[in-house]
Write a protein that holds these residues in place. Structure first.
Motif, short mmCIF file in Angstrom:
data_model
loop_
_atom_site.label_atom_id
_atom_site.label_comp_id
_atom_site.label_asym_id
_atom_site.label_seq_id
_atom_site.Cartn_x
_atom_site.Cartn_y
_atom_site.Cartn_z
N GLU A 188 16.05 119.89 46.53
CA GLU A 188 15.23 120.61 45.55
C GLU A 188 15.88 121.92 45.15
O GLU A 188 15.81 122.33 44.01
CB GLU A 188 13.83 120.81 46.10
N VAL A 189 16.53 122.56 46.08
CA VAL A 189 17.21 123.80 45.75
C VAL A 189 18.36 123.50 44.80
O VAL A 189 18.62 124.24 43.86
CB VAL A 189 17.69 124.53 47.03
N ALA A 190 19.03 122.37 45.01
CA ALA A 190 20.15 121.99 44.13
C ALA A 190 19.65 121.83 42.70
O ALA A 190 20.27 122.33 41.76
CB ALA A 190 20.77 120.70 44.63
N SER A 191 18.50 121.15 42.55
CA SER A 191 18.00 120.92 41.19
C SER A 191 17.47 122.22 40.59
O SER A 191 17.41 122.39 39.40
CB SER A 191 16.92 119.84 41.18
N ALA A 192 17.13 123.19 41.47
CA ALA A 192 16.56 124.44 40.99
C ALA A 192 17.58 125.26 40.21
O ALA A 192 17.21 126.17 39.50
CB ALA A 192 16.04 125.25 42.18
N ARG A 193 18.85 124.95 40.34
CA ARG A 193 19.87 125.71 39.61
C ARG A 193 19.70 125.60 38.11
O ARG A 193 20.23 126.40 37.37
CB ARG A 193 21.26 125.21 39.99
N ARG A 194 18.97 124.60 37.68
CA ARG A 194 18.80 124.42 36.24
C ARG A 194 17.62 125.23 35.68
O ARG A 194 17.33 125.13 34.52
CB ARG A 194 18.59 122.94 35.93
N LEU A 195 16.93 125.98 36.51
CA LEU A 195 15.73 126.70 36.05
C LEU A 195 16.07 127.77 35.03
O LEU A 195 16.92 128.61 35.26
CB LEU A 195 15.03 127.37 37.24
N LYS A 196 15.37 127.69 33.91
CA LYS A 196 15.58 128.66 32.84
C LYS A 196 14.22 129.19 32.44
O LYS A 196 13.32 128.43 32.11
CB LYS A 196 16.22 127.93 31.67
N LEU A 197 14.07 130.52 32.48
CA LEU A 197 12.78 131.12 32.15
C LEU A 197 12.88 131.93 30.86
O LEU A 197 13.70 132.85 30.76
CB LEU A 197 12.32 132.04 33.30
N TYR A 198 12.05 131.58 29.88
CA TYR A 198 11.95 132.37 28.66
C TYR A 198 11.02 133.52 28.98
O TYR A 198 9.87 133.31 29.39
CB TYR A 198 11.43 131.50 27.51
N TRP A 199 11.52 134.71 28.76
CA TRP A 199 10.89 135.88 29.37
C TRP A 199 10.98 137.10 28.45
O TRP A 199 11.87 137.21 27.60
CB TRP A 199 11.62 136.13 30.68
N CYS A 200 10.04 138.00 28.59
CA CYS A 200 10.09 139.30 27.94
C CYS A 200 9.38 140.25 28.91
O CYS A 200 8.37 139.87 29.50
CB CYS A 200 9.35 139.24 26.60
N PRO A 201 9.90 141.47 29.08
CA PRO A 201 9.21 142.39 30.00
C PRO A 201 7.79 142.68 29.53
O PRO A 201 7.51 142.60 28.33
CB PRO A 201 10.05 143.67 29.94
N ASN A 202 6.91 143.02 30.47
CA ASN A 202 5.53 143.39 30.15
C ASN A 202 4.73 142.29 29.47
O ASN A 202 3.93 142.56 28.57
CB ASN A 202 5.48 144.66 29.29
N THR A 203 5.00 141.08 29.86
CA THR A 203 4.19 139.95 29.37
C THR A 203 3.77 139.12 30.59
O THR A 203 4.15 139.45 31.73
CB THR A 203 4.99 139.03 28.44
N ARG A 204 3.06 138.03 30.34
CA ARG A 204 2.67 137.15 31.45
C ARG A 204 3.88 136.48 32.09
O ARG A 204 3.74 135.80 33.11
CB ARG A 204 1.69 136.09 30.97
N ALA A 205 5.09 136.65 31.50
CA ALA A 205 6.29 136.07 32.11
C ALA A 205 6.56 136.70 33.47
O ALA A 205 7.16 136.10 34.35
CB ALA A 205 7.49 136.27 31.20
N ASN A 206 6.06 137.94 33.64
CA ASN A 206 6.32 138.64 34.89
C ASN A 206 5.75 137.92 36.11
O ASN A 206 6.33 137.94 37.19
CB ASN A 206 5.78 140.07 34.80
N ARG A 207 4.59 137.27 35.92
CA ARG A 207 4.01 136.61 37.09
C ARG A 207 4.85 135.40 37.50
O ARG A 207 4.90 135.03 38.67
CB ARG A 207 2.55 136.25 36.87
#
Lengths: 196, 257
Positions: free
Chosen positions: B15-34
């Motif tokens: 599972e850690v191996a597959s986790a390398r593909r994780l991509k998070l669309y993010w902006c500071p001070n939004t719900r992305a922080n959680r």
């Protein structure tokens, strides 16, 4: 299994879910017009809301949480994609859509409150409807050919909105509501307790 | 037991191996922080893709993940999804088995899910309604009203320290992140148990690391300036509207091309 239930409430979703899963359950009617709730209900549902569920040691409330719980526990891979299936992410996203987007967006619109779509998690009513319609994108169910607990959540929202006159003139969502109504389990849930 | 342990290690490694593909669309001070906080709790590798939330247009890449164009959005191999609570639940079930999310047959599972719904389905609509100055019908609203929400939350927490007792789960991430905002708006006056709970959340190392990710902000200079302005606006309620207007106005010429 005990389901705390009241007519014309979100408890309908849990009944439909139990019927889809083919589970045995006992219905405990809650008098929603009474000012007080029984301690038995409050132990499962601190706000005194229905539906609430008791399943062995499990006591919980919230229609979306109950549907998620029942699907994972009693119909895994059928009414909920398994934890490592690629559909799992989208399934969870849509499980949150009724309580987290449809309901607040509709309430906001009905109250005539100014919406701040950039800040609101639910955007606004128009964005919510557009997202929902595009999510179906010509398919029968929200995950494509496959009916899941997410359709119980979304379908019951569509049926409620239709009966309250808040479903926008959308042929896509009307047809979706009709497909839900055509299911045996949905009919049983509607007829069993005359829940209209 | 040793056989079971060995199997657990194998599962985690794959599972850690597959986790390398994780991509998070993010902006500071939004719900992305959680979600950053959740990823940090799980110790996963991830890449952040900055989304300029003040541009009216969103990239096709983001829209494929998040149809409303909202952040956060997540890509994990074939999985593309949005909604901060749904993402936290997905990650905890998939990568934090048994620790950050009770298993499907764990007696705590029901309550856990109920609290996962509480932030987006109860706290946010109840707070928005209160700030909007319109009282809906607490009997028909799934979220009741502000007072009922606070009482249910406080009662659910009991002696804590976490919402499921001794066990810290993804539900504490979504409740904690929402609670940080409630605290900032001084909504916990007269509710010391909730204030203390949020303080406990803020003291967690993973929370601090997530805060550092937000503070470091995106890499490009204009994006950083904007993140700074948003962060100032987030801490001063009265400054929010003018700041947003100013940022919108500054953005406009660029959008015409």
């Amino acid at each position: 299994m005990k389901l705390y239930w009241g007519p014309g409430t979100r408890a309908f979703r849990a009944v439909w879910m139990l019927e889809e899963a083919g589970l045995d359950y006992e219905r405990v009617p809650v008098d929603l017009s009474a000012p007080e709730r029984s301690s038995e209900l409050l132990a499962a549902s601190p706000m005194g809301k229905v539906p609430a569920l008791r399943d062995g040691d499990v006591r919980m409330w919230d229609s979306a949480a109950i549907c998620m719980y029942l699907a994972d526990r009693y119909a895994p891979g059928r009414l909920a994609p398994a934890r490592d299936e690629p559909d799992r992410g989208l399934y969870l996203q849509w499980m949150f859509f009724s309580p987290g987007a449809i309901e607040p967006a509709t309430a906001e619109k009905e109250a005539g409150r100014l919406s701040v779509p950039r800040v609101n998690g639910w955007g606004n009513f128009e964005k919510m409807v557009d997202t929902w319609e595009r999510g179906l994108s010509g398919n029968d169910w929200i995950l494509g050919d496959r009916f899941t607990a997410a359709d119980i959540m979304l379908g019951s929202s569509a049926l409620t909105m239709r009966s309250e006159g808040t479903l926008p003139g959308s042929t896509v969502l009307e047809a979706y509501a009709d497909r839900c109504l055509a299911r045996g389990a949905c009919q049983r849930a509607l007829n069993r307790f005359i829940d209209r | 037991m040793p056989a079971g342990q060995a199997r657990q290690v194998t599962v985690l490694a794959s599972e850690v191996a597959s986790a390398r593909r994780l991509k998070l669309y993010w902006c500071p001070n939004t719900r992305a922080n959680r979600v950053v906080w959740m990823l940090e709790e799980l110790g996963l590798d991830y890449e952040t893709v900055h989304v300029d939330v003040f541009r009216p247009r969103r990239s096709d890449e983001l829209l494929a993940v998040s149809p409303m164009g909202k952040v956060p959005g997540l890509e994990d191999g074939d999985v593309r999804m949005c909604d901060s609570s749904a993402i936290c639940l997905y990650l905890a079930d998939r990568y934090g088995r048994g620790t950050f999310a009770p298993g499907f047959d764990d007696p705590d599972r029901g309550r856990f899910l109920q609290w996962m719904i509480f932030a987006p389905g109860v706290i946010e609509p109840a707070v928005t309604e209160m700030f909007g100055g319109s009282a809906g019908d607490p009997r028909t609203n799934g979220w009741g009203d502000f007072g009922r929400m606070i009482r249910a939350w406080e009662q659910g927490l009991g002696d804590g320290p976490w919402i499921l007792g001794d066990r810290f789960t993804a539900a504490d991430v979504t409740l904690g992140a929402t609670g940080v905002l409630c605290k900032r708006f001084k909504l916990f006056r007269g509710h010391p148990a909730l204030s203390d709970y949020i303080a406990r959340c803020q003291r967690r190392e993973a929370f601090q690391r997530a805060l550092a990710v937000d503070r470091a902000g995106p890499k490009s200079l204009p994006a950083r300036a904007q993140a700074l302005a948003m962060s100032a606006a987030a801490s001063l309620a009265w400054a929010r509207k003018p700041t947003y207007r100013l940022l919108d106005w500054l953005r406009r010429p660029g959008e015409k091309e």
